[in-house]
Motif scaffolding. Sequence first.
Motif, PDB file in Angstrom:
ATOM      1  N   LYS A   1     -53.372  10.666  27.293  1.00 48.20           N
ATOM      2  CA  LYS A   1     -52.050  11.428  27.427  1.00 48.20           C
ATOM      3  C   LYS A   1     -52.031  12.608  26.778  1.00 48.20           C
ATOM      4  N   ASP A   2     -51.268  13.724  27.272  1.00 46.41           N
ATOM      5  CA  ASP A   2     -50.829  14.801  26.707  1.00 46.41           C
ATOM      6  C   ASP A   2     -49.843  14.416  25.443  1.00 46.41           C
ATOM      7  N   GLY A   3     -50.016  15.212  24.413  1.00 44.40           N
ATOM      8  CA  GLY A   3     -49.153  15.037  23.054  1.00 44.40           C
ATOM      9  C   GLY A   3     -47.881  15.245  23.593  1.00 44.40           C
ATOM     10  N   GLY A   4     -47.481  16.210  24.401  1.00 44.29           N
ATOM     11  CA  GLY A   4     -45.990  16.518  24.811  1.00 44.29           C
ATOM     12  C   GLY A   4     -45.682  15.265  25.650  1.00 44.29           C
ATOM     13  N   GLU A   5     -46.257  14.745  26.545  1.00 43.26           N
ATOM     14  CA  GLU A   5     -45.896  13.390  27.289  1.00 43.26           C
ATOM     15  C   GLU A   5     -45.510  12.404  26.196  1.00 43.26           C
ATOM     16  N   VAL A   6     -46.365  12.041  25.139  1.00 44.33           N
ATOM     17  CA  VAL A   6     -46.203  11.255  24.089  1.00 44.33           C
ATOM     18  C   VAL A   6     -45.006  11.520  23.267  1.00 44.33           C
ATOM     19  N   SER A   7     -44.639  12.686  23.062  1.00 48.72           N
ATOM     20  CA  SER A   7     -43.653  13.100  22.488  1.00 48.72           C
ATOM     21  C   SER A   7     -42.133  12.868  23.283  1.00 48.72           C
ATOM     22  N   ARG A   8     -42.117  13.023  24.335  1.00 53.11           N
ATOM     23  CA  ARG A   8     -41.035  12.890  25.213  1.00 53.11           C
ATOM     24  C   ARG A   8     -40.903  11.475  25.358  1.00 53.11           C
ATOM     25  N   GLU A   9     -41.941  10.661  25.667  1.00 56.74           N
ATOM     26  CA  GLU A   9     -41.517   9.039  25.702  1.00 56.74           C
ATOM     27  C   GLU A   9     -40.716   8.780  24.356  1.00 56.74           C
ATOM     28  N   ARG A  10     -41.413   9.181  23.261  1.00 55.04           N
ATOM     29  CA  ARG A  10     -40.982   8.756  21.971  1.00 55.04           C
ATOM     30  C   ARG A  10     -39.678   9.021  21.507  1.00 55.04           C
ATOM     31  N   CYS A  11     -39.148  10.490  22.059  1.00 51.78           N
ATOM     32  CA  CYS A  11     -38.069  10.742  21.975  1.00 51.78           C
ATOM     33  C   CYS A  11     -36.838   9.867  22.877  1.00 51.78           C
ATOM     34  N   HIS A  12     -37.347   9.601  24.048  1.00 54.00           N
ATOM     35  CA  HIS A  12     -36.367   8.606  24.887  1.00 54.00           C
ATOM     36  C   HIS A  12     -36.376   7.434  24.271  1.00 54.00           C
ATOM     37  N   ALA A  13     -37.298   6.716  23.706  1.00 58.30           N
ATOM     38  CA  ALA A  13     -37.214   5.633  23.145  1.00 58.30           C
ATOM     39  C   ALA A  13     -36.337   5.464  21.854  1.00 58.30           C
ATOM     40  N   VAL A  14     -36.290   6.645  21.270  1.00 51.48           N
ATOM     41  CA  VAL A  14     -35.462   6.958  20.170  1.00 51.48           C
ATOM     42  C   VAL A  14     -34.049   6.726  20.844  1.00 51.48           C
ATOM     43  N   ILE A  15     -33.653   7.724  21.661  1.00 49.49           N
ATOM     44  CA  ILE A  15     -32.213   7.742  21.980  1.00 49.49           C
ATOM     45  C   ILE A  15     -31.791   6.400  22.567  1.00 49.49           C
ATOM     46  N   SER A  16     -32.582   5.736  23.488  1.00 51.49           N
ATOM     47  CA  SER A  16     -32.142   4.775  24.205  1.00 51.49           C
ATOM     48  C   SER A  16     -31.861   3.553  23.130  1.00 51.49           C
ATOM     49  N   THR A  17     -32.993   3.370  21.956  1.00 52.68           N
ATOM     50  CA  THR A  17     -32.559   2.560  20.981  1.00 52.68           C
ATOM     51  C   THR A  17     -31.122   2.723  20.020  1.00 52.68           C
ATOM     52  N   MET A  18     -31.078   3.867  19.894  1.00 57.25           N
ATOM     53  CA  MET A  18     -29.455   4.431  19.345  1.00 57.25           C
ATOM     54  C   MET A  18     -28.555   3.802  20.074  1.00 57.25           C
ATOM     55  N   LEU A  19     -28.767   3.929  21.418  1.00 58.19           N
ATOM     56  CA  LEU A  19     -27.390   3.625  22.213  1.00 58.19           C
ATOM     57  C   LEU A  19     -27.432   2.131  22.276  1.00 58.19           C
ATOM     58  N   ASP A  20     -28.531   1.362  22.367  1.00 57.12           N
ATOM     59  CA  ASP A  20     -28.443   0.014  22.378  1.00 57.12           C
ATOM     60  C   ASP A  20     -27.864  -0.707  20.951  1.00 57.12           C
ATOM     61  N   MET A  21     -28.319   0.142  19.858  1.00 56.33           N
ATOM     62  CA  MET A  21     -27.767  -0.490  18.847  1.00 56.33           C
ATOM     63  C   MET A  21     -26.382  -0.095  18.452  1.00 56.33           C
ATOM     64  N   GLU A  22     -25.665   0.903  19.027  1.00 54.63           N
ATOM     65  CA  GLU A  22     -24.341   1.174  19.135  1.00 54.63           C
ATOM     66  C   GLU A  22     -23.498   0.312  19.744  1.00 54.63           C
ATOM     67  N   LYS A  23     -24.303  -0.175  21.158  1.00 48.71           N
ATOM     68  CA  LYS A  23     -23.239  -1.039  21.756  1.00 48.71           C
ATOM     69  C   LYS A  23     -23.402  -2.352  21.334  1.00 48.71           C
ATOM     70  N   GLY A  24     -24.466  -2.536  20.563  1.00 51.74           N
ATOM     71  CA  GLY A  24     -24.627  -4.060  20.155  1.00 51.74           C
ATOM     72  C   GLY A  24     -23.577  -4.359  18.914  1.00 51.74           C
ATOM     73  N   ALA A  25     -23.452  -3.159  18.401  1.00 57.09           N
ATOM     74  CA  ALA A  25     -22.544  -3.321  17.151  1.00 57.09           C
ATOM     75  C   ALA A  25     -20.940  -3.327  17.564  1.00 57.09           C
ATOM     76  N   ARG A  26     -20.585  -2.770  18.988  1.00 61.37           N
ATOM     77  CA  ARG A  26     -19.293  -2.791  19.361  1.00 61.37           C
ATOM     78  C   ARG A  26     -18.864  -3.678  20.395  1.00 61.37           C
ATOM     79  N   VAL A  27     -19.829  -3.895  21.174  1.00 58.90           N
ATOM     80  CA  VAL A  27     -19.610  -4.863  22.403  1.00 58.90           C
ATOM     81  C   VAL A  27     -20.337  -5.953  22.445  1.00 58.90           C
ATOM     82  N   ALA A  28     -19.712  -7.183  22.450  1.00 58.33           N
ATOM     83  CA  ALA A  28     -20.457  -8.536  22.383  1.00 58.33           C
ATOM     84  C   ALA A  28     -21.329  -8.658  23.665  1.00 58.33           C
ATOM     85  N   PRO A  29     -22.444  -9.351  23.358  1.00 59.89           N
ATOM     86  CA  PRO A  29     -23.193  -9.803  24.672  1.00 59.89           C
ATOM     87  C   PRO A  29     -22.503 -10.434  25.511  1.00 59.89           C
TER      88      PRO A  29
END
Length: 353
Positions: free
Chosen positions: A104-132
Motif C-alpha cells: 500500500k502507498d503510505g498516503g493510503e495507510v495514513s488516510r485509513e488510520r485517520c478515518h479509524a481515529v475519527i470513527s473511534t472518537m465518534l463511537d466513544m463519545e456516543k457510547g459515553a452519552r447514549v445507552a446501547p
Amino acid sequence: VKDSCANFKNGLVQMNTDHKRCNTLREKQRHHAKTVLGTPRPRGIKGIQTGGITYEEYDFLRKGLMDRNKLFAVVVVSLCLPNYFVYYLWSFPDMMPTPFLKGKDGGEVSRERCHAVISTMLDMEKGARVAPWSSKLNPFGRKATERAMERLGSLTALGCGTMEEYGANGSGGMKLVAKKLQSQIYTSDPPSKQQRLLAGNILPKQMMKGLTKAIGADPLNKGASPFGIGAVKHIESVTLADEFLVDQKIELDSITSTLLAEACSARLIGGPGWTDAERREALATWLNEMEIGPREVVASKDGGSLYYNGNLARAALMCYNAVDGTRDSRADSSLLRVMYQGQKSEPLILASN
C-alpha cells in the motif's frame, strides 16, 4: 496474461531464494546459540529471538516465517476449496506471501488510520452519552450500563485533557502519556490474564476496535490470518521486536529507511512526510518508555516488587500515536487535517482601524 505468468514465476523464484537465505540465517543463529549462549536454538519465533544477527536479518526471518504460514494457508484453500480459491484471493489480497504482495502507498495507510481515529472518537463519545439499544432488553442492567457509560466518559475526558496539554505531540507526547499511565501499568500484583489480554473493562471495546482498524491499515501488520490480526496479538509481536532491539543493542542509525518506516508503522508512529531523523527519535523514545525504562523500574530497589503490564502500555501509546499522526500537518487525509489547522498556525494579529 503473459505478464501475470511472468510475475508468478518471478515470485516463486524469489520465495525459493528467500527460503535459502532463511536457512543460512538460522544456521548462523544455531552457531551463535551453541558457541556464545551454550544452548541449542529453539524452533519458531523463539529461535529468531536468539540473536547473533542484524536487525535487517531478524526482520527478514520474521517475514519469512509469516510468508510460510501464508503459503500454507493458500495451498490448503486451493486443495480443499478449489472452486472458491479465486474468491479467496479476491477477498483477501493481503494474504499472499511477500513476493506476490502488492504494498500500500503510505498516503493510503495514513488516510485509513485517520478515518479509524475519527470513527473511534465518534463511537466513544456516543457510547459515553447514549445507552446501547441492547440495554433495553435487560431491565436489571441499568446500573451496570450507567457505570460503563461513566467509565467511558471519564476516559474520554482524560484523553481530551492529555491531548490539550502543552507538549502533547510527537515524542514529547509519548513521554507524557507514559508518565500519566504509571499507576495503571505498574502494579504490586502480577497482571491477570484478563489484564494482559486487555479484556473486560481494561480498555473499552470502541478503542480496541479502532486500534485494530488502525493496525490493519498496513498490510505488513496483518499477519498470516485471512481475517487480520487482533490488537493484542500485534502488540505481542511488537514486544518481541522491542526486546530484540534492546537485548541486541541495535543502533537505530544502522537501520535502513525502509525498515525504519516499517518499524514505526507497526507502532503507528508518524506518517507520510516524516524524515528518518524524526522516525529514529520517535522509535528511540518508544523503546525507552516501553522497554528500557520499565526494566529499570522493575529491577530497581525502589520499585520493590512491581509488575509491568507491557500490553496495556503499548496499546495506550499506539492509540496516542494514531491520534498524533492524524493531527500531523503532513497527514494524507486533508479534510480531517483542516480541523487542526487552528492549533498549528500562528495567531493572527489584526490591525485596528
